[in-house]
Scaffold this active site. Sequence first.
Site, PDB file in Angstrom:
ATOM      1  N   LYS A 140       0.842  -1.197   0.000  1.00 13.49           N
ATOM      2  CA  LYS A 140       0.000   0.000   0.000  1.00 13.49           C
ATOM      3  C   LYS A 140       0.877   1.248   0.000  1.00 13.49           C
ATOM      4  O   LYS A 140       2.095   1.169   0.225  1.00 13.49           O
ATOM      5  CB  LYS A 140      -0.919  -0.001   1.219  1.00 13.49           C
ATOM      6  N   TYR A 191      18.128  28.503   7.840  1.00  9.01           N
ATOM      7  CA  TYR A 191      17.001  29.269   8.373  1.00  9.01           C
ATOM      8  C   TYR A 191      16.990  29.269   9.894  1.00  9.01           C
ATOM      9  O   TYR A 191      17.226  28.244  10.540  1.00  9.01           O
ATOM     10  CB  TYR A 191      15.684  28.668   7.887  1.00  9.01           C
TER      11      TYR A 191
END
Length: 357
Positions: A33, A253
């Site tokens: 899946k 950042y």
Amino acid sequence: MRPARALIDLEALRHNYRIAREVTGAKALAVIKADAYGHGAVRCAQALEAEADGFAVACIEEALELRAAGIRAPVLLLEGFFEADELALIVEHDFWCVVHSLWQLEAIEQAALSKPITVWLKLDSGMHRVGLHPKDYPAAYQRLLASGKVAKVVLMSHFARADELHEQSSADQVAVFEAARQGLAAEVSLRNSPAVLGWPQIHSDWVRPGIMLYGATPFEEANAVAERLQPVMTLESKVISVRELPAGEPVGYGAKFITDKPMRIGVVAMGYADGYPRQAPTGTPVLVAGKRSRILGRVSMDMLCIDLTDVPEAGLGSTVELWGKNILASDVAKWADTIPYQIFCNLRRVPRLYSEG
């Protein structure tokens, strides 16, 4: 071309499937899946079809993709059907179907099916996600057989805490399941990856290996069988820039990392838009030019920074392994406070390249 890529070792995938068969002696549905946990469902199914007893997917869309690619092996829909009109497709493509709710049972009883289907009847033995209540389970089994719409029923449930090897709840769930199935003559399926690897005492005619197929352990502690697994995916990229920084300089950042000495910084073409976990902190391991190093600062959308200070042979164009055979995905997941299931499934934008080992 951007150098980020995921290398998929199909022989390692087969190796891990064979371990599931070997240690259980059971039939095994390969769980593919979510695009085979980010590894590519079609290619993984093609690699396993010659020896797999079948496949398991979440929904009919995933199953139809396999049939369109020529996969003829049994395919189980783990969430069953969402609308009654999907039953026509289930019959047409010979899918196996989980029934976990009374409305699904009623839909089968009322449907005009051209041939009977195979149903995996799911019990809620304690996870309380989906599954029939134990008091409804025996009657549901009998109704399926009486309907004339069902060729075979497999009895199943799912563990909530099988990855916790000293937790009592798995044994409690087995007890609930055994009580609910008393007098029901059918094969059973209980064991998922952690139960395959760590609960040999649990009987299961069918097992459902998922994360173990891809070479990642579901456990926090060491496990002898899990240590035999081979990582299937190697996520790698290259250094695209090198910076020489003095002490006291911010990296990335938010200035989440400040150099504490003169340092050599490599910028890698990999970021959270690719699926690498943004929350991976400074210290998360990587392999660069064949040596272990670490991430520095905050992961950004398309790039991240690594420490090259003690890897003088690394530089522009050096290959960086983010996870794979040397840097385990489970270790990266632990640093990022998540699980390998999620980091595999989140992988995006990165092309997959397949090999036979």
